[in-house]
Design a protein around this motif. Structure first.
Motif, PDB file in Angstrom:
ATOM      1  N   ALA A 172       0.810  -1.223   0.000  1.00 51.18           N
ATOM      2  CA  ALA A 172       0.000   0.000   0.000  1.00 51.18           C
ATOM      3  C   ALA A 172       0.843   1.271   0.000  1.00 51.18           C
ATOM      4  N   PRO A 173       1.828   1.422   0.902  1.00 53.89           N
ATOM      5  CA  PRO A 173       2.622   2.653   0.842  1.00 53.89           C
ATOM      6  C   PRO A 173       3.486   2.752  -0.406  1.00 53.89           C
ATOM      7  N   THR A 174       3.810   1.605  -1.030  1.00 51.57           N
ATOM      8  CA  THR A 174       4.637   1.621  -2.233  1.00 51.57           C
ATOM      9  C   THR A 174       3.877   2.185  -3.423  1.00 51.57           C
ATOM     10  N   ILE A 175       2.615   1.772  -3.589  1.00 48.21           N
ATOM     11  CA  ILE A 175       1.853   2.198  -4.761  1.00 48.21           C
ATOM     12  C   ILE A 175       1.027   3.451  -4.504  1.00 48.21           C
ATOM     13  N   GLY A 176       0.982   3.913  -3.236  1.00 49.12           N
ATOM     14  CA  GLY A 176       0.167   5.078  -2.905  1.00 49.12           C
ATOM     15  C   GLY A 176       0.468   6.306  -3.751  1.00 49.12           C
ATOM     16  N   PRO A 177       1.745   6.757  -3.809  1.00 44.65           N
ATOM     17  CA  PRO A 177       2.049   7.940  -4.618  1.00 44.65           C
ATOM     18  C   PRO A 177       1.749   7.752  -6.094  1.00 44.65           C
ATOM     19  N   THR A 178       1.978   6.532  -6.613  1.00 50.56           N
ATOM     20  CA  THR A 178       1.716   6.276  -8.022  1.00 50.56           C
ATOM     21  C   THR A 178       0.229   6.372  -8.330  1.00 50.56           C
ATOM     22  N   LEU A 179      -0.587   5.709  -7.527  1.00 53.78           N
ATOM     23  CA  LEU A 179      -2.035   5.750  -7.731  1.00 53.78           C
ATOM     24  C   LEU A 179      -2.560   7.169  -7.548  1.00 53.78           C
ATOM     25  N   GLY A 180      -2.055   7.863  -6.543  1.00 51.21           N
ATOM     26  CA  GLY A 180      -2.491   9.236  -6.303  1.00 51.21           C
ATOM     27  C   GLY A 180      -2.177  10.148  -7.470  1.00 51.21           C
ATOM     28  N   GLY A 181      -0.966  10.017  -8.026  1.00 49.96           N
ATOM     29  CA  GLY A 181      -0.598  10.836  -9.180  1.00 49.96           C
ATOM     30  C   GLY A 181      -1.470  10.554 -10.384  1.00 49.96           C
ATOM     31  N   TYR A 182      -1.783   9.267 -10.610  1.00 52.79           N
ATOM     32  CA  TYR A 182      -2.634   8.905 -11.750  1.00 52.79           C
ATOM     33  C   TYR A 182      -4.046   9.462 -11.592  1.00 52.79           C
ATOM     34  N   LEU A 183      -4.630   9.310 -10.405  1.00 50.87           N
ATOM     35  CA  LEU A 183      -5.995   9.802 -10.179  1.00 50.87           C
ATOM     36  C   LEU A 183      -6.072  11.317 -10.345  1.00 50.87           C
ATOM     37  N   THR A 184      -5.069  12.009  -9.834  1.00 43.69           N
ATOM     38  CA  THR A 184      -5.079  13.475  -9.911  1.00 43.69           C
ATOM     39  C   THR A 184      -4.924  13.952 -11.349  1.00 43.69           C
ATOM     40  N   GLN A 185      -4.036  13.309 -12.105  1.00 44.82           N
ATOM     41  CA  GLN A 185      -3.816  13.736 -13.481  1.00 44.82           C
ATOM     42  C   GLN A 185      -4.972  13.366 -14.396  1.00 44.82           C
ATOM     43  N   SER A 186      -5.581  12.209 -14.182  1.00 49.87           N
ATOM     44  CA  SER A 186      -6.650  11.761 -15.079  1.00 49.87           C
ATOM     45  C   SER A 186      -8.008  12.318 -14.691  1.00 49.87           C
ATOM     46  N   MET A 187      -8.232  12.627 -13.401  1.00 42.68           N
ATOM     47  CA  MET A 187      -9.519  13.167 -12.973  1.00 42.68           C
ATOM     48  C   MET A 187      -9.306  14.448 -12.163  1.00 42.68           C
ATOM     49  N   SER A 188      -9.253  14.338 -10.845  1.00 40.28           N
ATOM     50  CA  SER A 188      -8.961  15.486  -9.996  1.00 40.28           C
ATOM     51  C   SER A 188      -8.535  14.970  -8.628  1.00 40.28           C
ATOM     52  N   TRP A 189      -7.987  15.866  -7.786  1.00 41.83           N
ATOM     53  CA  TRP A 189      -7.504  15.421  -6.472  1.00 41.83           C
ATOM     54  C   TRP A 189      -8.633  14.924  -5.578  1.00 41.83           C
ATOM     55  N   HIS A 190      -9.882  15.321  -5.865  1.00 40.72           N
ATOM     56  CA  HIS A 190     -11.015  14.857  -5.054  1.00 40.72           C
ATOM     57  C   HIS A 190     -11.139  13.326  -5.082  1.00 40.72           C
ATOM     58  N   TRP A 191     -10.707  12.713  -6.185  1.00 40.61           N
ATOM     59  CA  TRP A 191     -10.834  11.259  -6.318  1.00 40.61           C
ATOM     60  C   TRP A 191      -9.806  10.502  -5.484  1.00 40.61           C
ATOM     61  N   LEU A 192      -8.832  11.210  -4.910  1.00 40.94           N
ATOM     62  CA  LEU A 192      -7.942  10.562  -3.952  1.00 40.94           C
ATOM     63  C   LEU A 192      -8.740  10.026  -2.766  1.00 40.94           C
ATOM     64  N   PHE A 193      -9.850  10.675  -2.467  1.00 45.69           N
ATOM     65  CA  PHE A 193     -10.688  10.308  -1.325  1.00 45.69           C
ATOM     66  C   PHE A 193     -11.967   9.588  -1.757  1.00 45.69           C
ATOM     67  N   LEU A 194     -12.550  10.017  -2.878  1.00 39.48           N
ATOM     68  CA  LEU A 194     -13.794   9.406  -3.324  1.00 39.48           C
ATOM     69  C   LEU A 194     -13.608   7.942  -3.749  1.00 39.48           C
ATOM     70  N   ILE A 195     -12.376   7.572  -4.092  1.00 40.13           N
ATOM     71  CA  ILE A 195     -12.117   6.187  -4.484  1.00 40.13           C
ATOM     72  C   ILE A 195     -12.364   5.215  -3.327  1.00 40.13           C
ATOM     73  N   ASN A 196     -12.408   5.733  -2.097  1.00 38.02           N
ATOM     74  CA  ASN A 196     -12.625   4.878  -0.925  1.00 38.02           C
ATOM     75  C   ASN A 196     -14.092   4.527  -0.696  1.00 38.02           C
ATOM     76  N   VAL A 197     -15.018   5.260  -1.314  1.00 36.19           N
ATOM     77  CA  VAL A 197     -16.423   5.148  -0.935  1.00 36.19           C
ATOM     78  C   VAL A 197     -17.002   3.777  -1.235  1.00 36.19           C
TER      79      VAL A 197
END
Length: 532
Positions: free
Chosen positions: A166-191
């Protein structure tokens, strides 16, 4: 004859009972898988915002000093909850604590996505970290409660893989979500996963019952002391390197508060009849030494995930996707080595496997300590691969050594303490890394800058070459531009050497960890203890 028949009957009964002890209830297994997903979400959210802080800062109109609290508030709150989870699990039961934790984490994820200011974001992230923190140790404890001894290795492989992946892929997944959608999806992906996890665990994990009698004599002052102690410790460790430690008055006050609350907390836990955190688990040598190994692993795990992306961004100018591609090597090797480590645990002792893991981790970090400022993907493959394999070779035996021989009644509390040591290792490690990095950059810059003088032939040749190049490009002041370029080169090289020093220092920690191996007692052989 009758006695012999009775004995035969007892033998048949024992034989029939044995397979039952080696099976895992399917319903509980499904619930356990849901808990693992919840744990993954909680650990992932520590690092998922790391590569997107600038985007969040712009969206919330926050200052550079304020935006760091998006991570710090989460970590402080999570560190407080992890040791508290043992008491809450005994009070509420494992099932309902996890359900409440998953539901609260999901609600606060939505709130974080809807934050309207940096202040609201910090409060929502703190609540998210506090509520979600109970999911992490609860999974570790449940593994040793529902799986028989012969199957605990396989289950430990999975949770170890998740806890380190989880900590290894966290920055990678976060960067992808922010670039492809928006930073809000860093949190909405948990719902979606959060709601599903809460429902599944509520329906399946009926493995124990809560004890409301624990509320009588509840140690409120002990809880407050623990919260102040761990919260101030995390604050000092996180903010200290940014503020030159004791040059900042707030760090001095934070350190004093941490020391006083820590002294009272430990005195209270030893003297009070019903302590909120039972520290007697540390009387078990394997658990105590296992926690030291967990602390060292936290330094290497969180430190390497932090340092390498920072190096690639500062020195090489890579973006989040390029960094993610390189970091993915570690994740791939973790997946490949997970089943291998599980099989090896059946044929070699945990101490042997841990020895191999510590050596591989030290070599992987050591190789990162001899690289230059032109380092690229090919040079990073081997160090990353070794670290990925080493993580699994360390995580499984450390968990087995620390928790595998404790009685069931101590598992819930001990699991919280065990996970806390890994997080504290990461927090203290990051503070040390940032301090060492800043000091070594300054030192190496001064050393390299000594070569920038008119008496140096190399300096004169480089200055003349760059001046001629800028003059040919029509730069108005080619001499000044050339000097600026040389200064930038010195800064880049001094930064690279400092990163090498940090990697070698982390490698040294794993070499020191090898020295502690003789302190470990050989744990009970798999299958010799009754199933929980």
């Amino acid at each position: 004859m009758a006695r012999r028949t009775a004995n035969e009957g007892e033998g048949v009964g024992a034989a029939a009972a044995a397979p039952q002890e080696e099976t895992v209830d399917r319903t509980q297994f499904i619930g356990w898988l849901a808990m693992v997903v919840g744990m993954f979400m909680a650990i992932l959210d520590i690092q998922i915002v790391a590569s997107s802080l600038e985007n969040i800062q712009a969206g919330l109109s926050a200052s550079p000093d304020e935006i760091g609290w998006v991570q710090t508030s989460y970590l402080i709150a999570e560190v407080v909850m992890i040791p508290l989870s043992g008491f809450l699990s005994r009070l509420m039961s494992t099932r309902w604590l996890f359900v409440a934790s998953a539901a609260g984490f999901t609600i606060m994820s939505v709130a974080s996505a809807m934050a309207w200011s940096i202040e609201s974001m910090i409060w929502f992230r703190a609540a998210q970290g506090f509520l979600g923190g109970a999911m992490i140790p609860t999974v570790f404890a449940s593994t040793y409660m529902i799986f028989p001894k012969s199957k605990q290795n396989g289950a430990s492989v999975m949770i170890g893989l998740i806890a380190t992946m989880a900590p290894t892929i966290g920055p990678t997944l976060g960067g992808y979500l922010t670039q492809s959608m928006s930073w809000h999806w860093l949190f909405l992906i948990n719902v979606g996963p959060g709601v599903l996890v809460a429902l599944v665990v509520a329906a399946t994990m009926k493995i124990d019952k809560g004890d409301r009698s624990l509320l009588r004599g509840f140690d409120l002052s002990g809880l407050f002391a623990m919260a102040v102690f761990l919260g101030s410790l995390e604050y000092v460790l996180d903010e200290g390197p940014k503020d030159d430690w004791f040059d900042e008055r707030a760090i001095i006050y934070g350190t004093i508060i941490c020391a006083v609350s820590a002294a009272y907390f430990f005195w209270r836990m030893i003297r009070y009849d019903k302590p909120i955190v039972d520290l007697t688990a540390f009387s078990d040598r394997n658990f105590a030494v296992g926690c030291l190994f967990s602390f060292a692993l936290g330094i290497g795990l969180y430190g390497s995930v932090y340092v390498l992306p920072l190096l690639l961004a500062r020195v090489r100018g890579y973006d989040s996707l390029q960094i993610g591609t390189i970091m993915a090597i570690t994740g791939i090797c973790q997946f490949i080595s997970a089943p291998i480590s599980g099989r090896l645990m059946r044929v070699v002792s945990p101490r042997t496997l841990l020895t191999i893991g510590l050596i591989l981790f030290a070599i992987g970090l050591g190789l990162n300590g001899f690289q230059n400022s032109q380092v690229s993907f090919n040079e990073l493959i081997l160090p990353q691969a070794l670290r990925g394999v080493a993580i699994m070779f360390c995580m499984l035996p450390i968990t087995n050594l620390a928790l595998g021989t404790l009685p069931p009644e101590k598992l819930k509390n001990a699991s919280g303490l065990f996970n806390l040591t890994r997080n504290l290792g990461g927090a203290i490690g990051l503070a040390g890394i940032n301090t060492l990095l800043d000091n070594r950059i300054d030192l190496h810059f001064d050393q390299l800058a000594n070569h920038i003088n008119p008496a140096s032939t190399a300096f004169q040749n480089t200055l003349a070459l760059l001046t001629a190049r800028y003059e040919s490009l029509g730069i108005s002041n080619p001499g000044a531009a050339a000097m600026k370029s040389i200064t930038n080169i010195v800064g880049r090289e001094s930064t690279m050497i400092a990163f090498n020093d940090v990697h070698l220092a982390m490698a040294g920690i794993f070499v020191l960890a090898l020295v502690m191996l003789p302190l470990v007692r050989k744990p009970t052989a798999m299958g010799s203890a009754p199933a929980h």
